[in-house]
Design an enzyme around this catalytic site. Structure first.
Site, PDB file in Angstrom:
ATOM      1  N   ASN A  77     -79.072 -52.625   7.415  1.00 56.08           N
ATOM      2  CA  ASN A  77     -78.190 -53.805   7.402  1.00 56.08           C
ATOM      3  C   ASN A  77     -78.584 -54.862   8.431  1.00 56.08           C
ATOM      4  O   ASN A  77     -78.428 -56.059   8.183  1.00 56.08           O
ATOM      5  CB  ASN A  77     -76.721 -53.384   7.552  1.00 56.08           C
ATOM      6  CG  ASN A  77     -76.446 -52.677   8.844  1.00 56.08           C
ATOM      7  OD1 ASN A  77     -77.341 -52.095   9.460  1.00 56.08           O
ATOM      8  ND2 ASN A  77     -75.210 -52.716   9.292  1.00 56.08           N
ATOM      9  N   CYS A 118     -71.449 -52.376  10.286  1.00 62.56           N
ATOM     10  CA  CYS A 118     -70.635 -51.208  10.626  1.00 62.56           C
ATOM     11  C   CYS A 118     -69.289 -51.611  11.230  1.00 62.56           C
ATOM     12  O   CYS A 118     -68.315 -50.877  11.156  1.00 62.56           O
ATOM     13  CB  CYS A 118     -71.395 -50.315  11.591  1.00 62.56           C
ATOM     14  SG  CYS A 118     -71.970 -51.204  13.050  1.00 62.56           S
TER      15      CYS A 118
HETATM   16  P1  NDP Z   1     -78.445 -43.893   6.317  1.00 61.65           P
HETATM   17  O1  NDP Z   1     -77.722 -42.895   7.119  1.00 61.65           O
HETATM   18  O2  NDP Z   1     -78.634 -43.635   4.862  1.00 61.65           O
HETATM   19  O3  NDP Z   1     -79.924 -44.117   6.901  1.00 61.65           O
HETATM   20  C1  NDP Z   1     -80.152 -44.478   8.244  1.00 61.65           C
HETATM   21  C2  NDP Z   1     -81.579 -44.125   8.599  1.00 61.65           C
HETATM   22  O4  NDP Z   1     -81.727 -42.706   8.608  1.00 61.65           O
HETATM   23  C3  NDP Z   1     -82.613 -44.643   7.618  1.00 61.65           C
HETATM   24  O5  NDP Z   1     -83.779 -45.006   8.299  1.00 61.65           O
HETATM   25  C4  NDP Z   1     -82.838 -43.410   6.750  1.00 61.65           C
HETATM   26  O6  NDP Z   1     -84.049 -43.465   6.060  1.00 61.65           O
HETATM   27  C5  NDP Z   1     -82.821 -42.323   7.794  1.00 61.65           C
HETATM   28  N1  NDP Z   1     -82.578 -40.976   7.294  1.00 61.65           N
HETATM   29  C6  NDP Z   1     -82.027 -40.589   6.120  1.00 61.65           C
HETATM   30  N2  NDP Z   1     -81.962 -39.241   6.059  1.00 61.65           N
HETATM   31  C7  NDP Z   1     -82.480 -38.760   7.217  1.00 61.65           C
HETATM   32  C8  NDP Z   1     -82.690 -37.446   7.751  1.00 61.65           C
HETATM   33  N3  NDP Z   1     -82.334 -36.348   7.074  1.00 61.65           N
HETATM   34  N4  NDP Z   1     -83.236 -37.343   8.968  1.00 61.65           N
HETATM   35  C9  NDP Z   1     -83.590 -38.440   9.678  1.00 61.65           C
HETATM   36  N5  NDP Z   1     -83.420 -39.708   9.215  1.00 61.65           N
HETATM   37  C10 NDP Z   1     -82.876 -39.859   8.007  1.00 61.65           C
HETATM   38  O7  NDP Z   1     -77.715 -45.268   6.567  1.00 61.65           O
HETATM   39  P2  NDP Z   1     -77.958 -46.643   5.847  1.00 61.65           P
HETATM   40  O8  NDP Z   1     -79.382 -47.065   6.060  1.00 61.65           O
HETATM   41  O9  NDP Z   1     -77.425 -46.564   4.464  1.00 61.65           O
HETATM   42  O10 NDP Z   1     -77.062 -47.620   6.737  1.00 61.65           O
HETATM   43  C11 NDP Z   1     -75.701 -47.820   6.529  1.00 61.65           C
HETATM   44  C12 NDP Z   1     -74.873 -46.969   7.471  1.00 61.65           C
HETATM   45  O11 NDP Z   1     -75.233 -47.244   8.822  1.00 61.65           O
HETATM   46  C13 NDP Z   1     -73.397 -47.268   7.377  1.00 61.65           C
HETATM   47  O12 NDP Z   1     -72.673 -46.069   7.385  1.00 61.65           O
HETATM   48  C14 NDP Z   1     -73.111 -48.042   8.648  1.00 61.65           C
HETATM   49  O13 NDP Z   1     -71.774 -47.972   9.078  1.00 61.65           O
HETATM   50  C15 NDP Z   1     -74.055 -47.418   9.601  1.00 61.65           C
HETATM   51  N6  NDP Z   1     -74.311 -48.309  10.730  1.00 61.65           N
HETATM   52  C16 NDP Z   1     -73.766 -48.009  11.955  1.00 61.65           C
HETATM   53  C17 NDP Z   1     -73.914 -48.864  13.033  1.00 61.65           C
HETATM   54  C18 NDP Z   1     -73.336 -48.550  14.383  1.00 61.65           C
HETATM   55  O14 NDP Z   1     -73.760 -49.161  15.358  1.00 61.65           O
HETATM   56  N7  NDP Z   1     -72.390 -47.632  14.497  1.00 61.65           N
HETATM   57  C19 NDP Z   1     -74.667 -50.137  12.900  1.00 61.65           C
HETATM   58  C20 NDP Z   1     -75.211 -50.331  11.581  1.00 61.65           C
HETATM   59  C21 NDP Z   1     -75.030 -49.453  10.546  1.00 61.65           C
HETATM   60  P3  NDP Z   1     -84.077 -44.078   4.567  1.00 61.65           P
HETATM   61  O15 NDP Z   1     -83.400 -45.373   4.554  1.00 61.65           O
HETATM   62  O16 NDP Z   1     -85.487 -44.232   4.362  1.00 61.65           O
HETATM   63  O17 NDP Z   1     -83.397 -43.073   3.708  1.00 61.65           O
END
Ligand code: NDP
Length: 484
Positions: free
Chosen positions: A154, A286
């Site tokens: 995002n 988020c």
């Molecule tokens: P995801 O949890 O799907 O992915 C986040 C990252 O983790 C991506 O790079 C993803 O790779 C990677 N990933 C996925 N599976 C694994 C695994 N098993 N082990 C290690 N890494 C993994 O989140 P989104 O990208 O969909 O982002 C949206 C979410 O992020 C929302 O829930 C939002 O609230 C949260 N968020 C929280 C923030 C905060 O500061 N609290 C700020 C911004 C967002 P890939 O994309 O390649 O699958």
């Protein structure tokens, strides 16, 4: 077959841009059109091994530099990134579907200020000493070692730079894994590092998906700490992978944040502020306030003005200066958000505006949805308590502070919130009772980078920002020197 107009980006390991030897690629698509415009390596555990090795090799000499020398490097990175401000903004807008005005004001600008801010913080670090009658305790902040930095789609560069700057500033080396959906500005940042000659191996990057690259990175024995921002369920898997080897762990996870509007608020600024909190980046922040709690005596007036305001928001071409809402990140995500519209109907909801796809001229293949306002679902319904992460908000009314607090705290999440009132004392005392990590009174996303950032409950573990980031990315050691 890769189209020759498609940009090909590579992993950045040990100061070289390299493909994954197996030659597998991920397509990178424009959310606004649905068209592929780039490809990135689909890395696996063997690529992760090489990247971690490069980081381990680089860390000792990088960590041995003086803190001021590392601050100077952060400043050089900020300068070089700033020169590419417009390139960052347009690439981020293209890769994420967000409006160019937002990509400029938030993503491009803030990524530069993250490096400058931490450069300044490093320079202002003083030697901490605790004196006893017969001894002095000297606190030494050592690097942790090699870190895994995992980021979502995002706010791709904004969140990556927010981790890289304090991590390398404190003397660590890192391996980054950006979201497979938005790898482009991470690649641009690596090109900046390369251009300015950042010592090789200090920052490494592997592209790929969560299972293939993220998971082996988090569990890698050569990784000492993990800083993860993403969804709560992924955060659970990351925590489980990191736990057996006692890696230091920071988790910034999902949210379901409330905007609470009291009857003594300034109605006009509450309407526009709550709309901004609900729909910035198509509701894909988020911190977005997707559950709006309004005091009963002003509910009808607020609802009418709010819906009118939302209906006037401009949805369309992300490259237009006046666009306020762009495209959602992917078809899958659009389907998920639309699924919540259907669920809201089942839960007794009434769609006040939006609730469907839309298709701006020339963008028929993209992931578009109208900003959506729903009332009538219960405050404890799934729509009102689950993270939707899209342009969809629900309205609820309340009659007392206690009721508002009960609704606000009734989710598994505890990230952020905003309170709108003319009584600043009440705003503050109400906020302190909220089970969240951050609350804004009469504003939203008004950030001071020195302040703690992070959530409670299922929204995360630990804090980022200012000294909290420096604390996480270092190990505090005490040297107690006894005098004669
Ligand atoms: P995801 O949890 O799907 O992915 C986040 C990252 O983790 C991506 O790079 C993803 O790779 C990677 N990933 C996925 N599976 C694994 C695994 N098993 N082990 C290690 N890494 C993994 O989140 P989104 O990208 O969909 O982002 C949206 C979410 O992020 C929302 O829930 C939002 O609230 C949260 N968020 C929280 C923030 C905060 O500061 N609290 C700020 C911004 C967002 P890939 O994309 O390649 O699958």
């Amino acid at each position: 077959m890769v189209d020759e107009r498609i940009l090909e980006i590579k992993n950045y390991i040990g100061g070289d841009f390299i493909d994954s030897p197996r030659g597998d690629f991920l397509g990178v698509f424009e959310p606004a059109t649905g068209r592929q415009f780039a490809s990135a390596p689909l890395s696996d555990a063997s690529d992760v091994d090489i990247a971690v090795e490069a980081a381990r090799t680089a860390q000792p000499s990088w960590g041995a530099l003086g803190i001021r020398e590392r601050a100077d490097w952060l400043e050089r990175i900020a300068d070089a990134l700033e020169e590419r401000h417009e390139e960052v903004a347009s690439l981020e807008s293209r890769d994420t579907g967000k409006p160019i005005s937002l990509a400029r004001s938030v993503d491009a600008t803030r990524s530069v200020s993250n490096f400058r801010f931490f450069a300044e913080m490093l320079r202002s670090q003083d030697q901490e000493v605790f004196e006893m009658a017969d001894a002095s305790n000297f606190v030494v902040n050592k690097p942790v070692g090699v870190g895994a930095l995992i980021t979502p789609w995002n706010l791709p560069l904004y969140l990556l730079s927010w981790k890289i700057a304090p991590a390398i500033g404190m003397g660590n080396s890192v391996v980054c894994k950006p979201s497979e959906l938005t790898p482009m500005t991470a690649d641009l940042l690596m090109r900046v590092f390369d251009e300015i000659g950042l010592p090789e191996g200090v920052v490494n990057l592997v592209h790929g998906d969560g299972i293939g690259a993220g998971s082996p990175l988090v569990s890698h024995p050569g990784v000492d700490f993990v800083s993860f921002t993403g969804g709560t369920s992924t955060g659970g898997k990351v925590a489980a992978s990191a736990a057996p080897s006692f890696k230091k762990l920071s988790l910034e996870l999902g949210g379901k944040n409330s905007s609470i509007v009291f009857s003594d608020c300034d109605m006009q600024s509450a309407v526009s502020g709550v709309a901004r909190a609900g729909f910035l980046n198509q509701g894909q922040v988020c911190l977005c306030g997707s559950r709006i709690l309004v005091e009963g005596s002003i509910y009808e007036e607020f609802r009418e003005r709010f819906v009118r305001h939302v209906e006037q928001m401009k949805v369309g071409d992300p490259s237009n200066e006046g666009t306020e809402l762009g495209a959602l990140i992917s078809q899958d995500h659009l389907e998920k958000v639309l699924g919540y519209v259907e669920l809201a109907k089942e839960e007794g909801g009434n769609i006040l505006t939006g609730g469907s796809r839309c298709s701006p001229d020339g963008f028929e293949g993209g992931n578009w949805m109208l900003p959506t306002v729903i009332e009538g679902v219960g405050a404890d319904s799934r729509c009102a308590t689950e993270e939707i992460f899209g342009p969809l908000v629900t309205l609820h009314s309340f009659e007392s502070e206690e009721e508002a607090l009960g609704i606000a705290n009734n989710t598994r999440y505890g990230l952020a919130g905003s309170v709108w009132t003319g009584d600043l004392e009440r705003g503050r005392s109400f906020s302190e009772k909220m089970e969240t990590g951050m609350v804004w009174v009469n504003s939203w996303l008004h950030r001071d980078l020195r302040a703690p950032f992070g959530g409670v409950k299922d929204s995360g573990v630990g804090r980022e920002g200012g000294r909290w980031s420096l604390g996480f990315f270092s190990e505090a050691m005490n040297v107690c020197v006894k005098r004669d």
